[in-house]
Design an enzyme around this catalytic site. Structure first.
Site, PDB file in Angstrom:
ATOM      1  N   LYS A  68       7.703  11.161  11.004  1.00 54.89           N
ATOM      2  CA  LYS A  68       7.663  11.953   9.768  1.00 54.89           C
ATOM      3  C   LYS A  68       8.306  13.324  10.000  1.00 54.89           C
ATOM      4  O   LYS A  68       9.043  13.834   9.149  1.00 54.89           O
ATOM      5  CB  LYS A  68       6.211  12.146   9.298  1.00 54.89           C
ATOM      6  CG  LYS A  68       5.563  10.877   8.729  1.00 54.89           C
ATOM      7  CD  LYS A  68       6.069  10.596   7.329  1.00 54.89           C
ATOM      8  CE  LYS A  68       5.384   9.426   6.654  1.00 54.89           C
ATOM      9  NZ  LYS A  68       6.148   8.892   5.528  1.00 54.89           N
ATOM     10  N   TYR A  81       3.915   7.780  14.491  1.00 55.73           N
ATOM     11  CA  TYR A  81       4.112   7.882  13.040  1.00 55.73           C
ATOM     12  C   TYR A  81       4.347   9.356  12.646  1.00 55.73           C
ATOM     13  O   TYR A  81       5.246   9.675  11.863  1.00 55.73           O
ATOM     14  CB  TYR A  81       2.868   7.308  12.350  1.00 55.73           C
ATOM     15  CG  TYR A  81       2.720   7.565  10.880  1.00 55.73           C
ATOM     16  CD1 TYR A  81       3.462   6.847   9.946  1.00 55.73           C
ATOM     17  CD2 TYR A  81       1.792   8.505  10.407  1.00 55.73           C
ATOM     18  CE1 TYR A  81       3.292   7.073   8.580  1.00 55.73           C
ATOM     19  CE2 TYR A  81       1.616   8.721   9.056  1.00 55.73           C
ATOM     20  CZ  TYR A  81       2.367   8.005   8.145  1.00 55.73           C
ATOM     21  OH  TYR A  81       2.199   8.227   6.800  1.00 55.73           O
ATOM     22  N   THR A 139     -13.776  15.007  11.417  1.00 55.75           N
ATOM     23  CA  THR A 139     -13.654  15.493  10.033  1.00 55.75           C
ATOM     24  C   THR A 139     -12.235  15.314   9.486  1.00 55.75           C
ATOM     25  O   THR A 139     -11.256  15.325  10.233  1.00 55.75           O
ATOM     26  CB  THR A 139     -13.998  17.004   9.945  1.00 55.75           C
ATOM     27  OG1 THR A 139     -13.152  17.710  10.859  1.00 55.75           O
ATOM     28  CG2 THR A 139     -15.456  17.257  10.276  1.00 55.75           C
ATOM     29  N   ARG A 140     -12.179  15.166   8.176  1.00 54.44           N
ATOM     30  CA  ARG A 140     -10.907  15.071   7.442  1.00 54.44           C
ATOM     31  C   ARG A 140     -11.124  15.701   6.066  1.00 54.44           C
ATOM     32  O   ARG A 140     -12.254  15.970   5.668  1.00 54.44           O
ATOM     33  CB  ARG A 140     -10.487  13.606   7.230  1.00 54.44           C
ATOM     34  CG  ARG A 140     -10.130  12.828   8.475  1.00 54.44           C
ATOM     35  CD  ARG A 140      -8.836  13.311   9.104  1.00 54.44           C
ATOM     36  NE  ARG A 140      -8.456  12.515  10.269  1.00 54.44           N
ATOM     37  CZ  ARG A 140      -8.933  12.688  11.500  1.00 54.44           C
ATOM     38  NH1 ARG A 140      -9.817  13.629  11.748  1.00 54.44           N
ATOM     39  NH2 ARG A 140      -8.511  11.935  12.495  1.00 54.44           N
ATOM     40  N   SER A 148       3.634  13.785   6.044  1.00 58.64           N
ATOM     41  CA  SER A 148       2.202  13.554   6.282  1.00 58.64           C
ATOM     42  C   SER A 148       1.579  14.677   7.086  1.00 58.64           C
ATOM     43  O   SER A 148       2.253  15.347   7.877  1.00 58.64           O
ATOM     44  CB  SER A 148       2.068  12.246   7.060  1.00 58.64           C
ATOM     45  OG  SER A 148       0.791  12.132   7.616  1.00 58.64           O
ATOM     46  N   LYS A 181     -17.084  -1.382   3.522  1.00 63.43           N
ATOM     47  CA  LYS A 181     -18.203  -1.717   4.420  1.00 63.43           C
ATOM     48  C   LYS A 181     -19.544  -1.518   3.713  1.00 63.43           C
ATOM     49  O   LYS A 181     -20.448  -2.339   3.835  1.00 63.43           O
ATOM     50  CB  LYS A 181     -18.154  -0.841   5.682  1.00 63.43           C
ATOM     51  CG  LYS A 181     -17.039  -1.221   6.647  1.00 63.43           C
ATOM     52  CD  LYS A 181     -17.039  -0.289   7.861  1.00 63.43           C
ATOM     53  CE  LYS A 181     -15.849  -0.540   8.759  1.00 63.43           C
ATOM     54  NZ  LYS A 181     -15.849   0.342   9.938  1.00 63.43           N
ATOM     55  N   GLU A 221      -5.950  -0.345   5.995  1.00 67.55           N
ATOM     56  CA  GLU A 221      -6.696   0.549   5.108  1.00 67.55           C
ATOM     57  C   GLU A 221      -7.071   1.846   5.824  1.00 67.55           C
ATOM     58  O   GLU A 221      -7.203   1.895   7.023  1.00 67.55           O
ATOM     59  CB  GLU A 221      -7.949  -0.145   4.564  1.00 67.55           C
ATOM     60  CG  GLU A 221      -8.977  -0.569   5.588  1.00 67.55           C
ATOM     61  CD  GLU A 221      -8.654  -1.911   6.261  1.00 67.55           C
ATOM     62  OE1 GLU A 221      -7.491  -2.350   6.222  1.00 67.55           O
ATOM     63  OE2 GLU A 221      -9.575  -2.477   6.864  1.00 67.55           O
ATOM     64  N   LYS A 222      -7.274   2.905   5.009  1.00 66.36           N
ATOM     65  CA  LYS A 222      -7.671   4.201   5.551  1.00 66.36           C
ATOM     66  C   LYS A 222      -9.180   4.378   5.386  1.00 66.36           C
ATOM     67  O   LYS A 222      -9.829   3.586   4.700  1.00 66.36           O
ATOM     68  CB  LYS A 222      -6.904   5.298   4.834  1.00 66.36           C
ATOM     69  CG  LYS A 222      -5.423   5.161   5.118  1.00 66.36           C
ATOM     70  CD  LYS A 222      -4.622   6.212   4.435  1.00 66.36           C
ATOM     71  CE  LYS A 222      -3.332   6.370   5.211  1.00 66.36           C
ATOM     72  NZ  LYS A 222      -2.969   7.744   5.415  1.00 66.36           N
TER      73      LYS A 222
HETATM   74  P1  NAD Z   1       1.503   1.954   1.042  1.00 67.84           P
HETATM   75  O1  NAD Z   1       1.536   1.200   2.333  1.00 67.84           O
HETATM   76  O2  NAD Z   1       0.526   1.517   0.019  1.00 67.84           O
HETATM   77  O3  NAD Z   1       2.955   1.996   0.394  1.00 67.84           O
HETATM   78  C1  NAD Z   1       4.137   1.970   1.150  1.00 67.84           C
HETATM   79  C2  NAD Z   1       5.008   0.855   0.592  1.00 67.84           C
HETATM   80  O4  NAD Z   1       6.236   0.812   1.334  1.00 67.84           O
HETATM   81  C3  NAD Z   1       4.357  -0.546   0.741  1.00 67.84           C
HETATM   82  O5  NAD Z   1       4.185  -1.154  -0.519  1.00 67.84           O
HETATM   83  C4  NAD Z   1       5.332  -1.303   1.618  1.00 67.84           C
HETATM   84  O6  NAD Z   1       5.466  -2.682   1.279  1.00 67.84           O
HETATM   85  C5  NAD Z   1       6.640  -0.531   1.385  1.00 67.84           C
HETATM   86  N1  NAD Z   1       7.590  -0.823   2.467  1.00 67.84           N
HETATM   87  C6  NAD Z   1       7.340  -0.897   3.801  1.00 67.84           C
HETATM   88  N2  NAD Z   1       8.445  -1.284   4.451  1.00 67.84           N
HETATM   89  C7  NAD Z   1       9.416  -1.457   3.516  1.00 67.84           C
HETATM   90  C8  NAD Z   1      10.776  -1.868   3.576  1.00 67.84           C
HETATM   91  N3  NAD Z   1      11.361  -2.185   4.740  1.00 67.84           N
HETATM   92  N4  NAD Z   1      11.473  -1.942   2.428  1.00 67.84           N
HETATM   93  C9  NAD Z   1      10.884  -1.651   1.228  1.00 67.84           C
HETATM   94  N5  NAD Z   1       9.607  -1.249   1.114  1.00 67.84           N
HETATM   95  C10 NAD Z   1       8.879  -1.157   2.241  1.00 67.84           C
HETATM   96  O7  NAD Z   1       1.265   3.483   1.448  1.00 67.84           O
HETATM   97  P2  NAD Z   1       0.940   4.750   0.537  1.00 67.84           P
HETATM   98  O8  NAD Z   1      -0.402   5.209   0.916  1.00 67.84           O
HETATM   99  O9  NAD Z   1       1.248   4.476  -0.883  1.00 67.84           O
HETATM  100  O10 NAD Z   1       1.990   5.785   1.121  1.00 67.84           O
HETATM  101  C11 NAD Z   1       3.204   6.143   0.470  1.00 67.84           C
HETATM  102  C12 NAD Z   1       3.949   7.166   1.307  1.00 67.84           C
HETATM  103  O11 NAD Z   1       3.129   8.317   1.524  1.00 67.84           O
HETATM  104  C13 NAD Z   1       4.349   6.669   2.704  1.00 67.84           C
HETATM  105  O12 NAD Z   1       5.598   7.210   3.034  1.00 67.84           O
HETATM  106  C14 NAD Z   1       3.291   7.243   3.594  1.00 67.84           C
HETATM  107  O13 NAD Z   1       3.741   7.389   4.918  1.00 67.84           O
HETATM  108  C15 NAD Z   1       3.032   8.578   2.916  1.00 67.84           C
HETATM  109  N6  NAD Z   1       1.694   9.118   3.221  1.00 67.84           N
HETATM  110  C16 NAD Z   1       0.568   8.540   2.688  1.00 67.84           C
HETATM  111  C17 NAD Z   1      -0.670   9.088   2.973  1.00 67.84           C
HETATM  112  C18 NAD Z   1      -1.945   8.506   2.403  1.00 67.84           C
HETATM  113  O14 NAD Z   1      -3.004   9.073   2.654  1.00 67.84           O
HETATM  114  N7  NAD Z   1      -1.913   7.424   1.651  1.00 67.84           N
HETATM  115  C19 NAD Z   1      -0.785  10.210   3.807  1.00 67.84           C
HETATM  116  C20 NAD Z   1       0.387  10.752   4.339  1.00 67.84           C
HETATM  117  C21 NAD Z   1       1.624  10.222   4.012  1.00 67.84           C
END
Ligand code: NAD
Length: 322
Positions: free
Chosen positions: A154, A150, A220-221, A119, A201, A192-193
């Site tokens: 990572k 977090y 900003t992002r 991330s 909203k 949610e992000k």
């Molecule tokens: P998400 O929360 O929708 O998906 C993560 C999934 O992991 C969830 O469905 C959750 O149930 C599952 N999970 C959690 N604990 C678990 C466990 N013990 N066993 C099995 N499954 C488990 O998130 P996402 O946005 O799809 O993110 C996916 C990956 O990308 C993650 O590793 C996240 O840290 C990384 N990430 C996402 C973003 C983003 O902007 N969405 C940014 C940086 C990194």
């Protein structure tokens, strides 16, 4: 590379995992998705086999990776800034266990290549103190000082991937995602992000009406649409590049400007209130894409306006709003 292969996607019930699985399935692969829970936001079939499993337990990681060629490891206990600033120990505990057991299981089950989702949260706070910051290059990760636990977790797992490559020859690819957004992702409930929260909203706001924004809105992002992200993940997995690399957008935008875009979809006239005590994360963050463009020939293609429109109207549909 990814045709007629056996592929495991962990976190396959989540946002990025379900979109990725759908593309891999449509490309003619056998796709096993493993997750602890299922949101079922995606209505079309996106997997060949569904495994409900808690991947904090090694025996489940061994079972999930058995018989697979490739692994996309996306499972994580995570959420938006509100969640990751609030929850520290559980995030570190769960994710270190998931990723450690997944790496070890990939070695034991002789997985050909593993993808790990890192991330932008690994980047140091001292590089992100202003709204108009210098976009983050991969080399900016050190000296390390991530903003939250977090991010530290990572970064630790990035190093763990490096150790497994060096000592056991496990082939690993690592992407640093910068705010991935799109439909079929979490949009309510506290995890949610910002893009989904703002779309929700605005969708619920009256016209004219009021919405509340976390912070002064000048933070900003940059935001990358899910389809671009999935394309980048697959290109990275197919490449020879072995170090962590950014997957994101280099169009920095303030939260206030993002609200303007979303409010414009239905010409809503919205007064804003600002909650200055709410979680905001770093002041500014943007991605430098020089390396990923050079190494993979990848760049995001979907305009923020188009991507947000999809999220906004998907949320309206989910909530039965007219
Ligand atoms: P998400 O929360 O929708 O998906 C993560 C999934 O992991 C969830 O469905 C959750 O149930 C599952 N999970 C959690 N604990 C678990 C466990 N013990 N066993 C099995 N499954 C488990 O998130 P996402 O946005 O799809 O993110 C996916 C990956 O990308 C993650 O590793 C996240 O840290 C990384 N990430 C996402 C973003 C983003 O902007 N969405 C940014 C940086 C990194």
């Amino acid at each position: 590379m990814f045709r007629n292969k056996k592929i495991l996607v962990t976190g396959g019930g989540g946002f990025i995992g379900s979109h990725l699985s759908k593309v891999l399935l449509n490309n003619g692969n056998f796709v096993r998705v493993a997750d602890i829970k299922w949101d079922d936001y995606m209505k079309e079939k996106y997997y060949s086999e569904k495994m409900t499993a808690d991947l904090r337990e090694k025996k489940n990681c061994i079972k999930a990776t058995k018989g697979m060629d490739f692994v996309f490891n996306l499972a994580a206990n995570m959420g938006g800034i509100g969640f990751i600033e609030e929850v520290a120990a559980e995030v570190m505990h769960d994710n270190v266990l998931i990723n450690t057991h997944m790496l070890q299981s990939c070695v034991e089950n002789k997985i050909k290549r593993m993808f790990y989702s890192s991330s932008a949260c690994i980047y140091p706070t001292y590089k992100q103190t202003k709204s108009s910051i210098v976009p983050l290059k991969e080399e900016h990760a050190y000296p390390a000082d991530p903003d939250n636990f977090y991010g530290w977790e990572k970064l630790f797992v990035e190093k763990e991937c490096e150790a497994y490559q060096r000592d056991y020859g496990l082939c690993v690819r690592v992407a640093r995602f910068h705010n991935i957004y799109g439909p079929e992702g979490t949009y309510k409930g506290g995890r949610e992000k910002s893009p989904a929260a703002i779309c929700r909203k605005v969708a619920f706001a009256k016209n004219p009406g009021t919405i509340n924004i976390w912070g002064d809105g000048k933070q900003t992002r940059s935001y990358c649409y899910i389809d671009d992200c999935v394309r980048g993940i697959i290109m990275l997995m197919e490449s020879k590049y072995e170090k962590p690399i950014n997957i994101g957008s280099d169009r920095g935008i303030s939260i206030n400007d993002m609200v303007d875009i979303v409010a414009g979809f239905e010409n809503k006239k919205l007064k804003r209130t600002h909650d200055l005590s709410a979680a905001q994360g770093v002041r500014g963050r943007n991605a430098d894409l020089t390396l990923v463009k050079k190494v993979l020939g990848w760049k995001p293609e979907i305009r923020l306006e188009d991507g947000l429109r999809n999220v906004y109207f998907w949320i309206k549909k989910m909530e039965g709003l007219r």
